[in-house]
Design an enzyme around this catalytic site. Structure first.
Site, mmCIF file in Angstrom:
data_model
loop_
_atom_site.group_PDB
_atom_site.id
_atom_site.type_symbol
_atom_site.label_atom_id
_atom_site.label_comp_id
_atom_site.label_asym_id
_atom_site.label_seq_id
_atom_site.Cartn_x
_atom_site.Cartn_y
_atom_site.Cartn_z
ATOM 1 N N ASP A 1 38.766 8.816 12.609
ATOM 2 C CA ASP A 1 37.829 9.163 11.549
ATOM 3 C C ASP A 1 38.453 8.636 10.263
ATOM 4 O O ASP A 1 39.487 9.139 9.817
ATOM 5 C CB ASP A 1 37.657 10.679 11.491
ATOM 6 C CG ASP A 1 36.780 11.141 10.333
ATOM 7 O OD1 ASP A 1 36.394 10.303 9.480
ATOM 8 O OD2 ASP A 1 36.511 12.352 10.253
ATOM 9 N N VAL A 2 37.850 7.613 9.662
ATOM 10 C CA VAL A 2 38.484 6.953 8.516
ATOM 11 C C VAL A 2 38.547 7.829 7.274
ATOM 12 O O VAL A 2 39.236 7.489 6.313
ATOM 13 C CB VAL A 2 37.792 5.611 8.174
ATOM 14 C CG1 VAL A 2 38.017 4.594 9.269
ATOM 15 C CG2 VAL A 2 36.314 5.815 7.867
ATOM 16 N N SER B 1 30.380 -6.119 0.365
ATOM 17 C CA SER B 1 28.964 -6.472 0.483
ATOM 18 C C SER B 1 28.526 -7.204 -0.776
ATOM 19 O O SER B 1 29.107 -7.006 -1.856
ATOM 20 C CB SER B 1 28.119 -5.211 0.660
ATOM 21 O OG SER B 1 26.735 -5.493 0.549
ATOM 22 N N TYR C 1 25.877 3.308 -2.452
ATOM 23 C CA TYR C 1 26.540 2.335 -1.577
ATOM 24 C C TYR C 1 27.041 1.142 -2.386
ATOM 25 O O TYR C 1 28.182 0.688 -2.226
ATOM 26 C CB TYR C 1 25.539 1.885 -0.520
ATOM 27 C CG TYR C 1 25.973 0.735 0.354
ATOM 28 C CD1 TYR C 1 26.852 0.934 1.404
ATOM 29 C CD2 TYR C 1 25.459 -0.548 0.156
ATOM 30 C CE1 TYR C 1 27.229 -0.111 2.228
ATOM 31 C CE2 TYR C 1 25.828 -1.596 0.974
ATOM 32 C CZ TYR C 1 26.712 -1.384 2.004
ATOM 33 O OH TYR C 1 27.079 -2.423 2.824
#
Length: 259
Positions: free
Chosen positions: A60-61, A139, A151
């Site tokens: 789990d990062v 991104s 995001y």
């Protein structure tokens, strides 16, 4: 000699899509790979596919303890760590930007930005020993306004974080770079069968990206071919940052320019 012979990489979110493609590319070029993800069964399948040079670890990062344990397990198995590929993150769709709650902001930042910072902290002692490097998958949302505010802010934060790490540890020989993908054909789009066809029209190269497009960029930046590149963001985005495709602007039929 292949570019990753004798080297070891840890890839987060490697169960599918970009992460899995990166792991396969590094292994194909002679490297050993620690593949991590919450989807334990999928990374176990990937490690089995890649053979003795792969180790699967459930991670789990958002948990520093999980990240430390994965690094320790990989170094115990392979003896070193040369490359960290920060691939974890997700676009968590929330309310309109003006209505986003503090909890929603924290969820996105923890998953995408803080996890990347903690992954670097966990890997750094070993990367200093090997003069290794970090490639973070960001991104185009971190470079231009494509919506999804929280995001996008988290992805933009990855760029600033990378530049600061690069400046801080350049004298130690550790490099930090970013790959900024455009739209990539991953399983996240499986429930939207027509979306990728529509999005492809925005790209001057006429298609969305494939995970292998990103894996190729990561392999370049993570190898000695990029030995004098640090603090850099490499957009891999089919030209979308130049503006939308001009195909729809091309005159149809006979055309005469009046003088």
């Amino acid at each position: 000699m292949q570019r990753f012979d004798g080297r070891v990489a840890l890839v987060t979110a490697a169960a599918q899509g970009i992460g899995a493609a990166v792991a396969r590319r590094i292994a194909a070029e002679g490297g050993s790979v620690i593949v991590t993800d919450l989807q334990e069964d999928k990374v176990a399948e990937l490690a089995a596919e890649l053979g003795d040079r792969a180790l699967a670890v459930r991670v789990d990062v958002t948990s520093r303890a999980d990240l430390d344990a994965a690094v320790a397990a990989g170094v115990e198995r392979f003896g070193r760590l040369d490359l960290l590929v920060n691939n974890a993150g997700a676009c968590v769709v929330t309310a309109m930007p003006e209505d986003t709650t503090a909890e929603e902001w924290h969820r996105q930042l923890d998953l995408t930005l803080v996890s990347a910072a903690q992954s670097i902290q966990a890997a750094l002692p070993h990367l200093l020993k090997t003069r290794g490097n970090v490639v973070t998958i960001s991104s185009v949302n971190g470079l231009a306004a494509f919506g999804n505010l929280e995001y996008s802010a988290a992805k933009a934060g990855q760029l600033a974080m990378t530049q600061n790490f690069a400046a801080r540890f350049g004298s130690s020989g550790v490099r930090f770079n970013v790959v900024a993908p455009g739209t990539i054909r991953t399983p996240n789009w499986d429930n939207q069968p027509d979306a990728l066809d529509r999005l492809a029209k925005l790209y001057p190269l006429g298609r969305v990206g494939e995970p292998e497009d990103i894996a190729a960029a990561v392999a370049f930046l993570g190898s000695d071919d990029a030995a004098w590149i640090t603090g850099h963001t490499l957009p891999v985005e089919g030209g979308v940052l130049t503006g939308p495709s001009a195909l729809d602007l091309t005159p149809k039929g006979p055309f005469r320019k009046e003088q």
